[in-house]
Scaffold this motif. Structure first.
Motif, PDB file in Angstrom:
ATOM      1  N   TYR A  86      -9.488   4.245  -3.643  1.00  0.00           N
ATOM      2  CA  TYR A  86      -9.400   4.639  -2.229  1.00  0.00           C
ATOM      3  C   TYR A  86      -7.993   5.111  -1.875  1.00  0.00           C
ATOM      4  CZ  TYR A  86     -10.279   4.520   2.789  1.00  0.00           C
ATOM      5  OH  TYR A  86     -10.432   4.871   4.118  1.00  0.00           O
ATOM      6  N   LEU A  87      -6.974   4.403  -2.376  1.00  0.00           N
ATOM      7  CA  LEU A  87      -5.595   4.822  -2.122  1.00  0.00           C
ATOM      8  C   LEU A  87      -5.302   6.170  -2.776  1.00  0.00           C
ATOM      9  CD1 LEU A  87      -3.654   1.425  -2.560  1.00  0.00           C
ATOM     10  CD2 LEU A  87      -4.430   2.519  -0.447  1.00  0.00           C
ATOM     11  N   LEU A  88      -5.907   6.418  -3.918  1.00  0.00           N
ATOM     12  CA  LEU A  88      -5.723   7.716  -4.571  1.00  0.00           C
ATOM     13  C   LEU A  88      -6.302   8.840  -3.714  1.00  0.00           C
ATOM     14  CD1 LEU A  88      -4.876   9.391  -7.048  1.00  0.00           C
ATOM     15  CD2 LEU A  88      -7.150   8.893  -8.040  1.00  0.00           C
ATOM     16  N   ASN A  89      -7.468   8.582  -3.103  1.00  0.00           N
ATOM     17  CA  ASN A  89      -8.044   9.586  -2.209  1.00  0.00           C
ATOM     18  C   ASN A  89      -7.165   9.827  -0.984  1.00  0.00           C
ATOM     19  OD1 ASN A  89     -11.496   8.586  -2.880  1.00  0.00           O
ATOM     20  ND2 ASN A  89     -10.236  10.109  -3.876  1.00  0.00           N
ATOM     21  N   LEU A  90      -6.593   8.753  -0.413  1.00  0.00           N
ATOM     22  CA  LEU A  90      -5.690   8.922   0.733  1.00  0.00           C
ATOM     23  C   LEU A  90      -4.462   9.744   0.341  1.00  0.00           C
ATOM     24  CD1 LEU A  90      -5.707   5.377   2.418  1.00  0.00           C
ATOM     25  CD2 LEU A  90      -6.838   7.465   3.219  1.00  0.00           C
ATOM     26  N   LYS A  91      -3.939   9.488  -0.845  1.00  0.00           N
ATOM     27  CA  LYS A  91      -2.757  10.220  -1.307  1.00  0.00           C
ATOM     28  C   LYS A  91      -3.060  11.709  -1.449  1.00  0.00           C
ATOM     29  CE  LYS A  91       0.646  10.339  -5.037  1.00  0.00           C
ATOM     30  NZ  LYS A  91       1.104   9.697  -6.291  1.00  0.00           N
ATOM     31  N   LYS A  93      -1.808   3.513  10.583  1.00  0.00           N
ATOM     32  CA  LYS A  93      -3.036   4.175  10.991  1.00  0.00           C
ATOM     33  C   LYS A  93      -4.256   3.463  10.399  1.00  0.00           C
ATOM     34  CE  LYS A  93      -1.295   8.872  11.706  1.00  0.00           C
ATOM     35  NZ  LYS A  93      -1.410  10.292  11.300  1.00  0.00           N
ATOM     36  N   THR A  94      -5.379   3.604  11.097  1.00  0.00           N
ATOM     37  CA  THR A  94      -6.640   3.030  10.620  1.00  0.00           C
ATOM     38  C   THR A  94      -7.463   4.118   9.926  1.00  0.00           C
ATOM     39  OG1 THR A  94      -7.789   3.513  12.692  1.00  0.00           O
ATOM     40  CG2 THR A  94      -6.620   1.404  12.545  1.00  0.00           C
ATOM     41  N   ASN A  95      -8.514   3.672   9.247  1.00  0.00           N
ATOM     42  CA  ASN A  95      -9.401   4.638   8.585  1.00  0.00           C
ATOM     43  C   ASN A  95     -10.083   5.545   9.595  1.00  0.00           C
ATOM     44  OD1 ASN A  95      -8.763   3.476   6.117  1.00  0.00           O
ATOM     45  ND2 ASN A  95     -10.477   2.011   6.221  1.00  0.00           N
ATOM     46  N   GLU A 107       0.825  -1.208   0.000  1.00  0.00           N
ATOM     47  CA  GLU A 107       0.000   0.000   0.000  1.00  0.00           C
ATOM     48  C   GLU A 107       0.858   1.257   0.000  1.00  0.00           C
ATOM     49  OE1 GLU A 107      -2.667   1.969   3.403  1.00  0.00           O
ATOM     50  OE2 GLU A 107      -3.537   0.116   2.589  1.00  0.00           O
ATOM     51  N   GLU A 108       1.914   1.271   0.839  1.00  0.00           N
ATOM     52  CA  GLU A 108       2.801   2.431   0.881  1.00  0.00           C
ATOM     53  C   GLU A 108       3.515   2.636  -0.441  1.00  0.00           C
ATOM     54  OE1 GLU A 108       4.521   2.890   5.332  1.00  0.00           O
ATOM     55  OE2 GLU A 108       4.880   0.943   4.404  1.00  0.00           O
ATOM     56  N   GLU A 109       3.952   1.546  -1.047  1.00  0.00           N
ATOM     57  CA  GLU A 109       4.666   1.654  -2.321  1.00  0.00           C
ATOM     58  C   GLU A 109       3.756   2.216  -3.411  1.00  0.00           C
ATOM     59  OE1 GLU A 109       7.264  -1.161  -5.373  1.00  0.00           O
ATOM     60  OE2 GLU A 109       6.309  -2.012  -3.596  1.00  0.00           O
ATOM     61  N   ILE A 110       2.493   1.808  -3.416  1.00  0.00           N
ATOM     62  CA  ILE A 110       1.548   2.319  -4.414  1.00  0.00           C
ATOM     63  C   ILE A 110       1.336   3.809  -4.234  1.00  0.00           C
ATOM     64  CG2 ILE A 110      -0.857   2.229  -5.160  1.00  0.00           C
ATOM     65  CD1 ILE A 110      -0.806  -0.773  -4.535  1.00  0.00           C
ATOM     66  N   ILE A 111       1.134   4.233  -3.002  1.00  0.00           N
ATOM     67  CA  ILE A 111       0.849   5.641  -2.742  1.00  0.00           C
ATOM     68  C   ILE A 111       2.057   6.525  -3.034  1.00  0.00           C
ATOM     69  CG2 ILE A 111       0.343   7.293  -0.887  1.00  0.00           C
ATOM     70  CD1 ILE A 111      -1.555   5.254   0.294  1.00  0.00           C
ATOM     71  N   GLN A 112       3.262   6.029  -2.711  1.00  0.00           N
ATOM     72  CA  GLN A 112       4.448   6.868  -2.821  1.00  0.00           C
ATOM     73  C   GLN A 112       5.078   6.857  -4.215  1.00  0.00           C
ATOM     74  OE1 GLN A 112       7.295   6.181   0.289  1.00  0.00           O
ATOM     75  NE2 GLN A 112       5.768   6.200   1.921  1.00  0.00           N
ATOM     76  N   ASN A 115      -2.646  17.363   0.403  1.00  0.00           N
ATOM     77  CA  ASN A 115      -3.296  18.611   0.774  1.00  0.00           C
ATOM     78  C   ASN A 115      -3.128  18.955   2.254  1.00  0.00           C
ATOM     79  OD1 ASN A 115      -4.183  19.008  -1.859  1.00  0.00           O
ATOM     80  ND2 ASN A 115      -6.150  17.982  -1.492  1.00  0.00           N
ATOM     81  N   GLY A 116      -2.438  18.085   3.015  1.00  0.00           N
ATOM     82  CA  GLY A 116      -2.197  18.354   4.433  1.00  0.00           C
ATOM     83  C   GLY A 116      -3.400  18.134   5.303  1.00  0.00           C
ATOM     84  N   ILE A 117      -4.404  17.426   4.787  1.00  0.00           N
ATOM     85  CA  ILE A 117      -5.616  17.182   5.566  1.00  0.00           C
ATOM     86  C   ILE A 117      -5.393  16.027   6.539  1.00  0.00           C
ATOM     87  CG2 ILE A 117      -8.064  16.568   5.401  1.00  0.00           C
ATOM     88  CD1 ILE A 117      -8.093  17.930   2.655  1.00  0.00           C
ATOM     89  N   ILE A 118      -4.646  15.042   6.100  1.00  0.00           N
ATOM     90  CA  ILE A 118      -4.263  13.934   6.971  1.00  0.00           C
ATOM     91  C   ILE A 118      -2.752  13.735   6.839  1.00  0.00           C
ATOM     92  CG2 ILE A 118      -6.496  12.778   6.746  1.00  0.00           C
ATOM     93  CD1 ILE A 118      -5.055  10.760   4.855  1.00  0.00           C
ATOM     94  N   SER A 119      -2.184  12.977   7.774  1.00  0.00           N
ATOM     95  CA  SER A 119      -0.781  12.566   7.699  1.00  0.00           C
ATOM     96  C   SER A 119      -0.767  11.054   7.489  1.00  0.00           C
ATOM     97  CB  SER A 119      -0.030  12.936   8.984  1.00  0.00           C
ATOM     98  OG  SER A 119       1.295  12.455   8.940  1.00  0.00           O
TER      99      SER A 119
END
Length: 254
Positions: free
Chosen positions: A175-180, A194-196, A145-150, A185-189
């Protein structure tokens, strides 16, 4: 004849009693001497001569008993075991000549082999160079998951999943695209552990939080649900992810 011999013997016995042997003519009588207590003087000793005698090695009668060290006890133990081994090996036979020479040097050969192996092992491992060398930065192993997002092009992954009719996988990529984008945008870290629910608690803006909870329910239902997702199901879920992207774009423009 027998009577004649008995008569002669009887005559000798009779004449022997008549003429007794002469007494000894020794006139000397042994003199008995007793210890005397008068005119006695104590013995004198030269102290300097005594000290001189003490310094001589031949007059040193003291045996110094030294305590055995662990090394002495260890050598004695090894020698004892080696003697038992040779006794078991040869029995009553006493080797001589060249064989005896081999038996004598055999322990030293074994010791040389062991020391050589230890030296080879040390040079092989080379702990000195590893201690003195510059420490290597540890490699970071990212989860999938981290590799996909980064590092992955998530939009391309979504297109490939839809083309291959892998709709569940496409939902995951959405969903991973939304997390990224929330992280950018600095809305989440974003952090993998971390959980949803943690991400939802970090979102301050209510409209974004509401939509995030909505797509999270869709994601949990489709990705973790053990059923086949049709194209119709996917298109319904896709609307929620597209709407989330629109909200984030509008929020970044404000």
């Amino acid at each position: 004849m027998i009577r004649f011999i008995l008569a002669i013997s009887l005559c000798f016995l009779c004449f022997g009693n008549v003429f007794p042997q002469a007494e000894g003519t020794t006139d000397s009588i042994a003199e008995i001497k007793y210890d005397r207590n008068e005119d006695l003087k104590p013995a004198t000793f030269n102290k300097s001569e005594i000290e001189a005698y003490k310094s001589l090695e031949e007059f040193d009668y003291l045996d110094l008993v030294e305590n055995d060290s662990w090394w002495t006890r260890f050598k004695r133990f090894i020698n004892l075991k080696y003697e038992q081994f040779t006794a078991w090996l040869f029995g009553d036979y006493t080797p001589g000549g060249f064989l005896q020479f081999i038996i004598m040097i055999f322990p030293y050969v074994i010791l040389a082999i062991v020391l050589g192996f230890v030296f080879w092992l040390i040079t092989r491992l080379d702990p000195g160079s590893s201690l003195l060398s510059t420490p290597v930065e540890p490699e970071v192993f990212l989860s999938e998951e981290e590799e996909i997002i980064q590092s992955k092009d998530i939009n391309r992954l979504i297109e490939e999943a839809i083309a291959n009719k892998q709709y569940r996988l496409a939902v995951r990529y959405y969903y991973l695209l939304n997390l990224k984008r929330l992280d950018e945008n600095g809305i989440i870290s974003y952090q993998f552990q971390k959980t949803n629910q943690d991400y939802s608690a970090e979102i301050q803006k209510e409209t974004i939080k509401h939509q995030f909870r909505k797509i999270t329910r869709l994601y949990d239902f489709i990705w973790y649900g053990d059923f086949k997702v049709s194209e119709t199901d996917f298109r319904l879920a896709e609307r929620g992810f597209i709407q989330m992207n629109s909200i984030l774009e509008n929020s970044s423009n404000e």
